[in-house]
Write a protein that holds these residues in place. Structure first.
Motif, short mmCIF file in Angstrom:
data_model
loop_
_atom_site.label_atom_id
_atom_site.label_comp_id
_atom_site.label_asym_id
_atom_site.label_seq_id
_atom_site.Cartn_x
_atom_site.Cartn_y
_atom_site.Cartn_z
N ASN A 193 55.39 -11.03 -6.69
CA ASN A 193 55.12 -9.69 -6.17
C ASN A 193 56.32 -9.14 -5.42
O ASN A 193 57.28 -9.85 -5.14
CB ASN A 193 53.89 -9.71 -5.26
CG ASN A 193 53.13 -8.40 -5.27
OD1 ASN A 193 53.62 -7.40 -5.80
ND2 ASN A 193 51.95 -8.40 -4.67
N VAL A 194 56.23 -7.86 -5.12
CA VAL A 194 57.26 -7.18 -4.35
C VAL A 194 56.54 -6.44 -3.23
O VAL A 194 55.58 -5.73 -3.51
CB VAL A 194 58.01 -6.18 -5.25
CG1 VAL A 194 58.90 -5.28 -4.43
CG2 VAL A 194 58.83 -6.90 -6.30
N THR A 195 56.98 -6.63 -1.99
CA THR A 195 56.34 -5.89 -0.89
C THR A 195 57.35 -5.02 -0.18
O THR A 195 58.55 -5.21 -0.30
CB THR A 195 55.70 -6.83 0.14
OG1 THR A 195 56.75 -7.59 0.73
CG2 THR A 195 54.68 -7.74 -0.48
C1 LIG Z 1 51.31 -7.12 -4.46
O1 LIG Z 1 51.52 -6.50 -3.22
C2 LIG Z 1 50.83 -5.28 -3.08
C3 LIG Z 1 51.28 -4.61 -1.79
O2 LIG Z 1 51.67 -5.52 -0.82
C4 LIG Z 1 49.33 -5.57 -3.08
O3 LIG Z 1 48.60 -4.38 -2.92
C5 LIG Z 1 48.99 -6.22 -4.42
O4 LIG Z 1 47.62 -6.56 -4.44
C6 LIG Z 1 49.83 -7.44 -4.65
N1 LIG Z 1 49.60 -7.89 -6.01
C7 LIG Z 1 49.42 -9.16 -6.32
C8 LIG Z 1 49.26 -9.48 -7.76
O5 LIG Z 1 49.41 -10.05 -5.46
#
Ligand SMILES: *[C@@H]1O[C@H](CO)[C@@H](O)[C@H](O)[C@H]1NC(C)=O
Ligand SMILES: *[C@@H]1O[C@H](CO)[C@@H](O)[C@H](O)[C@H]1NC(C)=O
Ligand SMILES: *[C@@H]1O[C@H](CO)[C@@H](O)[C@H](O)[C@H]1NC(C)=O
Ligand SMILES: *[C@@H]1O[C@H](CO)[C@@H](O)[C@H](O)[C@H]1NC(C)=O
Ligand SMILES: *[C@@H]1O[C@H](CO)[C@@H](O)[C@H](O)[C@H]1NC(C)=O
Length: 460
Positions: A193-195
């Motif tokens: 993921n990317v935050t």
């Molecule tokens: C990835 O990060 C976003 C925002 O932080 C979150 O909303 C999303 O659920 C995450 N996706 C996964 C696959 O973990």
């Protein structure tokens, strides 16, 4: 502890003594020392390694980024409030501005809460760790009592002597360079993921240059470990002739460039200056698309010399093989330079690949070369940007003004392609003109419509 030892020789003894009723003798050996508590030692070892993994430099970055976010938002709020004060008409305009300010306040409150939580977590961690360390020291002192032969004490004395000796030697020798981590080994698991954004800043020239790139050198020269670099396309939104350096992230954000510019050539553009936004800094050298050529230039910041690497015949260049989305193509994005744990890569396309992405690894050296090349089946015009992480190529596409999607990956170690990555990036501006992964801190650095933005990459 008692050890029972049967000594067969005793049989001989009894025989010579001619005592027929006794055919063996048993000797009791009593060990007066206590048994060494191996369990305890391994528990201490476990706890010490747990302690180590809890405390990482990343923890301070977390706080720093939050502080930065706050620092940038407050002046914006102040500005909006003063606009409201100046222009409040008591009617629709005033209501709208109030709504904007309300939203900003909510966001700032969230930021402060997060800051509060993070700093409390850190305080707790510090307290816990101090306690644990004290406990570990006591346990080690206890364990040392078992060292009746004084082995540990002597070892410690030896180590001290050795250290003194080394110090003595080093005083007469230049300080050795820190050892580089092994190249090409990827310490992380699957990209999940990317935050963020965790950094969002207009930098030193707010709004002046739409196109550019910025980031950190993954293999910095000694003393430049915390530096950041910035390249803005200062001429016609296409060309540049210098790199601007900042001694830290904070200086980049507040716009104080202490080392200043390193000039490639006084003319802009000219032979071997920068064309297009997708440049990277690696090993104190800038890699970019040379002006008006299908060639990668490497500009050595120390010697200020340029080395060139010719791409294969048929390579699209000079804005003929760009990244695109439905509404527009990003001009002069023919060559995308990228860095990861293993070094520098170039992503481009050729006529013979029918416009699909091609990827080559830059082999470093006095005369750098392209050693290996991979051919993908993703069409470059359906892609807005690419980056490399852990030897895997990732491609993004435009979903909306607010969202970009990492949709595609190509693993260079297995050749496996995936079209269903489905990781979304929250954008602050509509277009990401350059995107690169920083293996130093696992961040994605993006340059978007003159803003510098970074995201945190999460690995499994
Ligand atoms: C990835 O990060 C976003 C925002 O932080 C979150 O909303 C999303 O659920 C995450 N996706 C996964 C696959 O973990
Ligand atoms: C190791 O940590 C555990 C849990 O924190 C604790 O119960 C145990 O006593 C510690 N062991 C030593 C030897 O410090
Ligand atoms: C921080 O959090 C604690 C407990 O969660 C709370 O008591 C305190 O008021 C908070 N401080 C701020 C400034 O929000
Ligand atoms: C830059 O030049 C210096 C001095 O010749 C050399 O030591 C260094 O390896 C060069 N850097 C690159 C990336 O070629
Ligand atoms: C080219 O790449 C291969 C595979 O990574 C490697 O084994 C080889 O040493 C490289 N050759 C050169 C000249 O660097």
């Amino acid at each position: 502890m008692k050890l029972c030892v049967i000594i067969p020789l005793c049989a001989l003894f009894t025989l010579t003594q001619q005592v027929p009723s006794q055919d063996k003798c048993v000797c009791d050996l009593t060990n007066s020392a206590k048994a060494f508590p191996y369990d305890k030692l391994s528990s201490v070892e476990d706890n010490a390694s747990k302690c180590n993994s809890n405390i990482t430099p990343k923890k301070t970055l977390e706080l720093e980024s939050l502080m930065l976010g706050l620092e940038r938002r407050l002046p914006q709020l102040q500005e909006d409030v003063s606009v409201l004060e100046r222009e409040d008409d008591g009617e629709l305009y005033g209501v709208l501005s109030l709504l904007v300010i309300e939203n900003e306040l909510t966001e700032i409150k969230q930021l402060i809460d997060k800051l509060n939580m993070t700093s409390q977590r850190h305080q707790q961690l510090t307290t816990d760790t101090t306690e644990q360390l004290k406990e570990l020291r006591d346990k080690m002192a206890e364990l040392q009592e078992y060292d009746t032969m004084q082995v540990v004490k002597r070892q410690q004395a030896n180590q001290r002597l050795k250290r003194d000796l080394d110090q003595c030697k080093n005083e007469h020798q230049p300080i050795p360079h820190p050892t580089q981590p092994p190249q090409g080994i990827c310490p992380y698991g699957k990209f999940v993921n990317v935050t963020g954004p965790v950094v969002y800043t207009p930098g030193e020239y707010p709004g002046s240059y739409m196109y550019g790139a910025w980031g950190r050198d993954p293999k910095p020269a000694v003393g430049k470990e915390n530096w950041y670099w910035l390249v803005m396309l200062t001429s016609s939104n296409v060309y540049s002739n210098y790199v601007r350096l900042y001694s830290s992230l904070s200086s980049l954000i507040v716009g104080v460039s202490v080392p200043g510019n390193v000039l490639i050539h006084s003319s802009n553009p000219t032979t071997n200056t920068i064309q297009g936004p997708n440049v990277v800094l690696y090993g104190d050298a800038l890699y970019y698309n040379c002006y008006y050529k299908d060639i990668v230039c490497r500009f050595n910041l120390t010697t200020k010399t340029i080395t060139t690497m010719q791409l294969p015949e048929g390579t699209r260049f000079n804005s003929k093989g760009n990244f695109c989305h439905l509404d527009e193509c990003y001009p002069y994005t023919d060559l995308d330079l990228a860095t990861d744990e293993s070094g520098v890569w170039v992503i481009y396309t050729t006529t013979q690949d029918f416009g699909n992405l091609v990827l080559s690894k830059v082999e470093e050296g006095e005369q750098p070369t392209f050693n290996q090349t991979w051919h993908t089946s993703v069409y470059k015009q359906a892609v807005t940007n690419t980056f490399m992480a852990c030897g895997v190529l990732y491609a993004t596409r435009y979903i909306s003004k607010e969202v970009e999607e990492i949709f595609y990956s190509f693993d260079t170690s297995t050749g496996v392609e995936k079209f269903n990555i489905g990781i979304f990036i929250k954008k602050m501006s509509p277009n990401i003109y350059s995107l690169n992964y920083s293996p130093v801190d696992q961040m994605l650095h993006a340059y978007c419509n003159s803003f510098m933005v970074s995201y945190k990459v999460l690995f499994e």
